[in-house]
Design a protein around this motif. Structure first.
Motif, mmCIF file in Angstrom:
data_model
loop_
_atom_site.group_PDB
_atom_site.id
_atom_site.type_symbol
_atom_site.label_atom_id
_atom_site.label_comp_id
_atom_site.label_asym_id
_atom_site.label_seq_id
_atom_site.Cartn_x
_atom_site.Cartn_y
_atom_site.Cartn_z
ATOM 1 N N ILE A 151 27.692 15.034 5.381
ATOM 2 C CA ILE A 151 27.262 14.904 6.633
ATOM 3 C C ILE A 151 26.772 15.792 7.155
ATOM 4 C CG2 ILE A 151 28.684 14.976 8.941
ATOM 5 C CD1 ILE A 151 31.035 13.549 7.422
ATOM 6 N N PRO A 152 26.304 16.955 7.026
ATOM 7 C CA PRO A 152 25.418 17.988 7.696
ATOM 8 C C PRO A 152 24.028 17.436 7.138
ATOM 9 C CG PRO A 152 27.178 19.305 7.022
ATOM 10 C CD PRO A 152 27.450 17.823 6.485
ATOM 11 N N THR A 153 23.883 17.126 5.889
ATOM 12 C CA THR A 153 22.386 16.900 5.610
ATOM 13 C C THR A 153 21.992 15.754 6.437
ATOM 14 O OG1 THR A 153 22.953 17.556 3.269
ATOM 15 C CG2 THR A 153 21.153 16.105 3.527
ATOM 16 N N MET A 154 22.791 14.660 6.751
ATOM 17 C CA MET A 154 22.275 13.358 7.233
ATOM 18 C C MET A 154 22.217 13.817 8.654
ATOM 19 S SD MET A 154 24.472 9.957 7.556
ATOM 20 C CE MET A 154 24.415 9.368 5.957
ATOM 21 N N TYR A 155 22.979 14.596 9.323
ATOM 22 C CA TYR A 155 22.687 15.094 10.709
ATOM 23 C C TYR A 155 21.312 15.783 10.871
ATOM 24 C CZ TYR A 155 26.872 12.529 12.763
ATOM 25 O OH TYR A 155 27.383 11.606 13.397
ATOM 26 N N SER A 156 21.177 16.509 9.763
ATOM 27 C CA SER A 156 19.823 17.158 10.097
ATOM 28 C C SER A 156 18.715 16.350 9.888
ATOM 29 C CB SER A 156 19.909 18.280 8.640
ATOM 30 O OG SER A 156 18.657 19.144 8.603
ATOM 31 N N ALA A 157 18.919 15.424 8.998
ATOM 32 C CA ALA A 157 17.692 14.623 8.871
ATOM 33 C C ALA A 157 17.562 13.590 10.451
ATOM 34 C CB ALA A 157 17.872 13.484 7.603
ATOM 35 N N PHE A 158 18.628 13.321 10.886
ATOM 36 C CA PHE A 158 18.722 12.532 12.067
ATOM 37 C C PHE A 158 18.113 13.311 13.133
ATOM 38 C CE2 PHE A 158 21.207 11.813 16.124
ATOM 39 C CZ PHE A 158 20.725 10.775 16.337
ATOM 40 N N SER A 159 18.407 14.717 13.213
ATOM 41 C CA SER A 159 17.888 15.633 14.279
ATOM 42 C C SER A 159 16.182 15.819 14.052
ATOM 43 C CB SER A 159 18.500 16.827 13.951
ATOM 44 O OG SER A 159 19.875 16.864 14.193
ATOM 45 N N ARG A 160 15.885 15.938 12.994
ATOM 46 C CA ARG A 160 14.365 15.639 12.837
ATOM 47 C C ARG A 160 13.664 14.756 13.100
ATOM 48 N NH1 ARG A 160 15.967 17.399 7.523
ATOM 49 N NH2 ARG A 160 15.007 15.593 6.551
ATOM 50 N N ARG A 161 14.277 13.322 12.782
ATOM 51 C CA ARG A 161 14.012 11.987 13.441
ATOM 52 C C ARG A 161 13.747 12.137 14.864
ATOM 53 N NH1 ARG A 161 17.428 6.959 12.575
ATOM 54 N NH2 ARG A 161 18.180 7.603 14.555
ATOM 55 N N GLU A 162 15.076 12.503 15.371
ATOM 56 C CA GLU A 162 14.967 12.194 17.009
ATOM 57 C C GLU A 162 14.072 13.264 17.797
ATOM 58 O OE1 GLU A 162 16.772 9.783 18.554
ATOM 59 O OE2 GLU A 162 16.796 8.953 16.521
ATOM 60 N N LEU A 163 13.673 14.324 17.274
ATOM 61 C CA LEU A 163 12.861 15.217 17.956
ATOM 62 C C LEU A 163 11.710 14.499 18.080
ATOM 63 C CD1 LEU A 163 13.346 18.822 16.077
ATOM 64 C CD2 LEU A 163 13.741 17.725 18.384
ATOM 65 N N VAL A 164 10.818 13.739 17.086
ATOM 66 C CA VAL A 164 9.718 13.048 17.386
ATOM 67 C C VAL A 164 9.884 11.775 18.364
ATOM 68 C CG1 VAL A 164 8.026 11.688 16.247
ATOM 69 C CG2 VAL A 164 8.674 13.818 15.239
ATOM 70 N N VAL A 165 11.002 10.951 18.149
ATOM 71 C CA VAL A 165 11.554 10.041 18.873
ATOM 72 C C VAL A 165 11.569 10.180 20.431
ATOM 73 C CG1 VAL A 165 13.226 8.102 19.222
ATOM 74 C CG2 VAL A 165 12.708 8.568 16.985
ATOM 75 N N THR A 166 12.239 11.266 20.668
ATOM 76 C CA THR A 166 12.116 11.768 22.095
ATOM 77 C C THR A 166 11.166 12.261 22.661
ATOM 78 O OG1 THR A 166 14.564 12.648 21.613
ATOM 79 C CG2 THR A 166 13.506 13.454 23.655
ATOM 80 N N SER A 167 10.245 12.873 22.014
ATOM 81 C CA SER A 167 9.036 13.521 22.507
ATOM 82 C C SER A 167 7.943 12.253 22.548
ATOM 83 C CB SER A 167 8.201 14.508 21.195
ATOM 84 O OG SER A 167 6.936 14.955 21.635
ATOM 85 N N LEU A 168 8.024 11.429 21.834
ATOM 86 C CA LEU A 168 7.122 10.091 21.845
ATOM 87 C C LEU A 168 7.421 9.259 22.904
ATOM 88 C CD1 LEU A 168 5.403 8.465 18.882
ATOM 89 C CD2 LEU A 168 6.525 7.027 20.654
ATOM 90 N N LEU A 169 8.739 8.970 22.798
ATOM 91 C CA LEU A 169 9.056 7.917 24.141
ATOM 92 C C LEU A 169 9.304 8.475 25.527
ATOM 93 C CD1 LEU A 169 11.940 5.949 22.145
ATOM 94 C CD2 LEU A 169 9.705 5.402 22.395
ATOM 95 N N SER A 170 9.122 9.756 25.529
ATOM 96 C CA SER A 170 9.257 10.608 26.862
ATOM 97 C C SER A 170 7.846 10.403 27.359
ATOM 98 C CB SER A 170 9.770 11.810 26.814
ATOM 99 O OG SER A 170 8.737 12.550 25.856
ATOM 100 N N ARG A 171 6.857 10.167 26.546
ATOM 101 C CA ARG A 171 5.478 10.197 26.858
ATOM 102 C C ARG A 171 5.169 8.622 27.245
ATOM 103 N NH1 ARG A 171 2.822 14.067 22.198
ATOM 104 N NH2 ARG A 171 3.815 15.959 22.837
ATOM 105 N N ALA A 172 5.978 7.640 26.600
ATOM 106 C CA ALA A 172 5.501 6.311 26.680
ATOM 107 C C ALA A 172 5.907 5.543 27.815
ATOM 108 C CB ALA A 172 6.053 5.558 25.410
ATOM 109 N N GLY A 173 6.596 6.094 28.795
ATOM 110 C CA GLY A 173 6.832 5.621 30.188
ATOM 111 C C GLY A 173 7.885 4.598 30.066
ATOM 112 N N SER A 174 8.081 4.127 31.152
ATOM 113 C CA SER A 174 9.456 3.138 31.130
ATOM 114 C C SER A 174 9.124 1.897 31.817
ATOM 115 C CB SER A 174 10.757 3.669 31.743
ATOM 116 O OG SER A 174 11.583 2.877 31.865
ATOM 117 N N PRO A 175 8.971 0.862 31.097
ATOM 118 C CA PRO A 175 9.308 0.454 29.894
ATOM 119 C C PRO A 175 8.187 1.222 28.924
ATOM 120 C CG PRO A 175 8.366 -1.672 30.815
ATOM 121 C CD PRO A 175 8.467 -0.540 31.802
#
Length: 367
Positions: free
Chosen positions: A147-171
């Motif tokens: 479980i920690p291994t999976m959540y570590s990979a999830f955190s790495r993924r979401e760092l880029v997702v959050t950074s990218l989508l916060s710049r991409a506007g709404s929608p």
């Protein structure tokens, strides 16, 4: 009767080894490998929860309901392993001399859960009880480490997702992100991001196949998704290469290729159908009117654009076709949020040549 007991012992031993093999493939093997037991467990959870999720409205509540799918599956999986291993040992205990099935089950359950209230009758059963207790501890320890291994990979993924989508506007769209880079900073900053995004694709290619439940982990906010982020990222690269009048950076091309190859690799792992050999003239889910809207938006912001709009559209479509169909099936499988360039209708029904993509439930069954 002796033959029956021998066969029962062999059957129990096979059952135990199957469960151990399942745990090794799921938790230990450092590469992607499909596992029958894991597939059955998550498919069963999916089938049970799908009607409840689909009936939930609006999307924000449906996203919240779907978010518990993987955690529930991860909780059910070790229960299935321990239960089936206990059943296998029950057969073996009966085979070596415990005639009462209730007593055999009691000894098996006491051993695998390390409760110790049932005492083996002889040395053979004692050794078997020790081995069963060891297997139970190993399975629990593997889950705790997994479980920690999976959540570590999830955190790495979401760092880029959050950074990218916060710049991409709404929608969220690629052209909104390009407009913000031009207005607030400089388009030259994109050159520093190609390598980062290429590495992100490398990471999710490895993690989203070796950790099979990970693609179904939902982002903390309902309007975000790793599939949506990948789509916007690749659309950004495609617009820069095809439409923006800026110096060509080879890194952008490498990022684009790594992106669509990663998405295809993940889709192939789950057995999803997509167009593997698209032609540059094949239709895409983005219309010319949507591209013109993006072109006009960028032009109003003063973004340097290539003057030949028709050529830019053909070039963009020629890049988009490489990942268009695979984005749609992954969005359908993971129930990604709606976005202007990932329209709901396209996710519900995408046609590749003469073959119509199967629905979400049928897609999951292929996994």
């Amino acid at each position: 009767m002796d033959i029956v007991r021998v066969l029962a012992f062999i059957a129990g031993l096979i059952i135990v080894f199957i469960m151990l093999g399942s745990a090794i493939r799921a938790f230990v093997l450092p590469r992607n490998a499909r596992d029958f037991v894991t597939t059955v467990v998550f498919r069963g959870v999916f089938i049970i929860m799908t009607p409840w999720v689909r009936m939930t409205r609006p999307y924000r509540l449906r996203d919240r309901a779907a978010a518990v799918f993987v955690p529930v599956g991860l909780l059910v999986l070790p229960i299935v392993w321990l239960t089936v291993v206990a059943a296998g040992y029950t057969l073996m205990y009966w085979a070596v001399g415990i005639d009462n099935w209730s007593e055999a089950l009691t000894l098996s359950g006491s051993s695998i859960l390390t409760l110790g209230f049932a005492v083996p009758k002889d040395m053979t059963m004692t050794i078997m009880a020790f081995s069963e207790a060891t297997i139970g501890l190993i399975l629990v320890a593997l889950l705790i480490a997994y479980i920690p291994t999976m959540y570590s990979a999830f955190s790495r993924r979401e760092l880029v997702v959050t950074s990218l989508l916060s710049r991409a506007g709404s929608p969220a769209t690629a052209y909104h992100m390009l407009g913000r880079f031009h207005s607030y900073a400089s388009l030259s900053l994109l050159d520093d991001l190609w390598a980062e995004w290429e590495n992100w694709f490398h990471d999710i290619e490895e993690s989203h196949t070796s950790l099979a439940p990970l693609p179904f982990f939902r982002s903390p906010k309902p309007d975000r998704s790793w599939v949506l982020a990948a789509c916007i990222l690749l659309d950004t690269v495609a617009l820069v290469i095809s439409t923006l009048d800026v110096p060509r950076n080879p890194r952008a091309g490498f990022c684009m290729r790594e992106g669509w190859m990663t998405l295809r690799y993940i889709a192939s792992f789950f057995g999803l159908p997509y167009n593997e050999n698209p032609a540059s003239t094949d239709p895409i889910s983005i219309t010319k009117a949507q591209f013109d809207e993006a072109y006009d938006h960028l032009a109003q912001l003063g973004v340097p654009l290539k003057p030949d709009r028709e050529l830019a559209w053909r070039d963009f479509a020629g890049w988009r076709v490489n990942y268009d169909s695979v984005i749609m099936v992954l969005a359908q499988l993971t129930m990604a949020p709606d976005a202007p360039w990932m329209p709901e209708k396209s996710r519900r029904r995408v046609t590749i040549g003469k073959q119509r993509l199967v629905k979400e439930k049928e897609l999951f069954k292929k996994w």
